[in-house]
Design a protein around this motif. Structure first.
Motif, short mmCIF file in Angstrom:
data_model
loop_
_atom_site.label_atom_id
_atom_site.label_comp_id
_atom_site.label_asym_id
_atom_site.label_seq_id
_atom_site.Cartn_x
_atom_site.Cartn_y
_atom_site.Cartn_z
N GLN A 89 44.53 43.29 45.34
CA GLN A 89 45.42 42.36 44.66
C GLN A 89 44.77 40.99 44.50
O GLN A 89 44.96 40.31 43.48
CB GLN A 89 46.72 42.24 45.43
N LEU A 90 44.00 40.57 45.50
CA LEU A 90 43.36 39.26 45.46
C LEU A 90 42.25 39.21 44.42
O LEU A 90 42.12 38.21 43.69
CB LEU A 90 42.79 38.92 46.84
N THR A 91 41.45 40.28 44.33
CA THR A 91 40.27 40.26 43.48
C THR A 91 40.44 41.00 42.16
O THR A 91 39.62 40.82 41.26
CB THR A 91 39.08 40.87 44.23
N GLY A 92 41.49 41.83 42.07
CA GLY A 92 41.66 42.63 40.86
C GLY A 92 40.73 43.83 40.82
O GLY A 92 40.57 44.46 39.76
N VAL A 93 40.09 44.17 41.95
CA VAL A 93 39.17 45.31 42.02
C VAL A 93 39.82 46.42 42.83
O VAL A 93 40.08 46.23 44.03
CB VAL A 93 37.84 44.91 42.68
N PRO A 94 40.11 47.59 42.24
CA PRO A 94 40.70 48.70 43.01
C PRO A 94 39.78 49.14 44.14
O PRO A 94 38.55 49.01 44.04
CB PRO A 94 40.87 49.81 41.96
N ALA A 95 40.38 49.64 45.21
CA ALA A 95 39.60 50.03 46.38
C ALA A 95 38.54 51.08 46.04
O ALA A 95 37.40 51.00 46.51
CB ALA A 95 40.54 50.55 47.47
N GLU A 96 38.91 52.05 45.20
CA GLU A 96 37.96 53.12 44.88
C GLU A 96 36.76 52.60 44.11
O GLU A 96 35.67 53.21 44.14
CB GLU A 96 38.65 54.23 44.09
N GLU A 132 36.78 27.58 54.59
CA GLU A 132 37.24 27.52 53.20
C GLU A 132 36.09 27.88 52.28
O GLU A 132 35.07 27.18 52.23
CB GLU A 132 37.78 26.12 52.89
N LEU A 133 36.24 28.99 51.53
CA LEU A 133 35.19 29.47 50.64
C LEU A 133 35.78 29.84 49.28
O LEU A 133 36.99 30.05 49.16
CB LEU A 133 34.49 30.69 51.25
N ALA A 134 34.92 29.94 48.28
CA ALA A 134 35.36 30.23 46.92
C ALA A 134 34.92 31.64 46.52
O ALA A 134 33.80 32.08 46.85
CB ALA A 134 34.80 29.20 45.95
N PHE A 135 35.80 32.35 45.79
CA PHE A 135 35.53 33.70 45.32
C PHE A 135 35.89 33.79 43.83
O PHE A 135 36.37 32.82 43.24
CB PHE A 135 36.33 34.72 46.13
N ARG A 136 35.66 34.97 43.25
CA ARG A 136 35.96 35.18 41.85
C ARG A 136 36.83 36.41 41.66
O ARG A 136 36.58 37.46 42.24
CB ARG A 136 34.68 35.34 41.02
N HIS A 137 37.89 36.26 40.87
CA HIS A 137 38.72 37.40 40.49
C HIS A 137 37.97 38.20 39.42
O HIS A 137 37.04 37.70 38.78
CB HIS A 137 40.06 36.88 39.94
N ALA A 138 38.38 39.44 39.24
CA ALA A 138 37.72 40.29 38.24
C ALA A 138 37.83 39.70 36.84
O ALA A 138 36.97 39.95 35.99
CB ALA A 138 38.33 41.69 38.28
N ASP A 139 38.88 38.92 36.57
CA ASP A 139 39.04 38.31 35.25
C ASP A 139 38.34 36.96 35.14
O ASP A 139 38.46 36.27 34.12
CB ASP A 139 40.52 38.16 34.89
N GLY A 140 37.61 36.56 36.19
CA GLY A 140 36.85 35.31 36.15
C GLY A 140 37.53 34.13 36.80
O GLY A 140 36.91 33.06 36.94
#
Length: 290
Positions: A89-96, A132-140
Motif C-alpha cells: 500500500q505504501l509503495t504501490g508494488v504488489p508483494a508478488e 527519517e528517509l525518503a522513498f518513491r511510490h510506483a507512480d513517482g
C-alpha cells in the motif's frame, strides 16, 4: 568325588544364573529409565516445536497485518525476501512483484545510498531507530518514512529487517505550518514597519503644533483662553505619548520593551484627563466633575 564336583558345578551354575538375572534386571531398569527419558525428551521437543510453530504463526500474523510497512531483504544484495500488505500500500508494488527483486530494481529508495549507510551504522549498533528517509511510490510520488531496522538471521541467511511508518502527510503539514508562521511573522513585521512609519509621519506635524501651542501660551491671554491653551498643550502631550507607545509596539513584539518606573501627580493627571473631555461635555450640556 564325582558328587562333590557335580555339586560345585550346580553351585556355579546357580551363581551364573543369579548374576545373569541381576544383569537382566539392571538392563531392564536402564531400558525403562532411558525409555522414560526419551519419552520426556520427545514431549519436550514436541512442546518446543509447537511453541515455535505458534511463534511463527504469531510473527507471520504480526508481519502481515502490521500497520507499518515491513520488509525482509538480503543484507548484501538487497533482494526482497518478504514484504507485507502495508508495504504494498505504501509503495504501490504488489508483494508478488516485489519478492525476488532488489529494492534498487524496484526504485523503492529515493537514494539507494541510504540503505548502504544504514548497513554501515548497523555494523557498530544493534539497531537504527526513527530515521527519517525518503522513498518513491510506483507512480513517482515522494514518500517520507520514519524507519527502524536491524540485522536478523532469516531464511538461513543474514537479512535486513526494516519497518517504515509513513509520515508524508505529517511532514507536509509541518511545512504548511512553518510557511504559515513565516507569513504571520512577515505580516507582523510589515505591521510594525507601517506603525513606525505612520508614527514618524505624525510626529513631525505634531512637533510643529506643540511648538505653536508653546508660543501661544507665552502671549497675553485671558483666563479662559489660557485654560484652552493648557488643554491644547496637554492633549498634544497625550497624543505624543500615544505616538511613542505606537513606536514601542515594535519593541514589545521583539521582546525588547523595558518598563521604567516614573513618578506622577495623580490629582493632576485626573484633572488633565477630565479637561480633555470638558469641551465635548459642554457641547452636550453634561456636567463633568473632576
Amino acid at each position: 568325588a564325582g558328587l562333590a564336583a557335580l555339586a560345585l558345578l550346580h553351585i556355579g551354575y546357580r551363581l551364573r544364573v543369579s548374576a545373569l538375572e541381576k544383569r537382566r534386571r539392571e538392563l531392564e531398569d536402564t531400558v525403562r529409565r532411558r525409555t522414560a527419558d526419551l519419552e520426556n525428551e520427545i514431549e519436550d521437543r514436541k512442546a518446543a516445536e509447537e511453541a515455535l510453530h505458534r511463534s511463527r504463526l504469531s510473527f507471520s500474523a504480526i508481519f502481515q497485518f502490521s500497520p507499518l510497512a515491513v520488509t525482509i531483504s538480503e543484507e548484501t544484495s538487497a533482494r526482497m525476501l518478504r514484504v507485507n500488505e502495508a508495504f504494498s500500500q505504501l509503495t504501490g508494488v504488489p508483494a508478488e512483484q516485489a519478492i525476488g527483486r532488489t529494492s534498487e530494481e524496484l526504485g523503492f529508495w529515493e537514494r539507494f545510498e541510504d540503505r548502504q549507510n544504514l548497513l554501515l551504522e548497523l555494523q557498530v549498533a544493534e539497531s537504527v531507530t526513527n530515521r527519517e528517509l525518503a522513498f518513491r511510490h510506483a507512480d513517482g510520488r515522494r514518500i517520507v518514512g520514519l524507519c527502524s531496522c536491524t540485522v536478523i538471521e532469516a531464511f538461513e541467511r543474514r537479512c535486513l529487517l526494516m519497518l517504515i511508518a509513513d509520515i508524508t502527510e505529517r511532514k507536509a503539514l509541518e511545512s504548511e505550518l512553518l510557511a504559515a508562521r513565516e507569513r504571520a511573522e512577515q505580516g507582523n513585521r510589515a505591521k510594525s514597519d507601517f506603525l513606525a512609519n505612520m508614527s514618524h509621519e505624525i510626529r513631525t506635524p505634531m512637533n510643529a503644533i506643540m511648538g505653536m501651542a508653546d508660543l501661544l501660551a507665552d502671549t497675553p491671554l485671558t483666563p479662559r483662553q489660557k485654560r484652552y491653551v493648557d488643554i491644547f498643550q496637554h492633549s498634544g502631550q497625550i497624543l505624543m505619548r500615544v505616538i511613542n507607545d505606537i513606536l514601542d509596539l515594535s519593541k514589545l513584539e521583539a521582546g525588547k520593551l523595558a518598563l521604567e518606573p516614573e513618578a506622577f501627580d495623580l490629582p493632576e493627571a485626573l484633572f488633565q484627563t477630565c479637561a480633555v473631555f470638558t469641551p465635548q461635555a459642554e457641547e452636550k450640556g453634561l456636567p463633568l466633575y473632576c
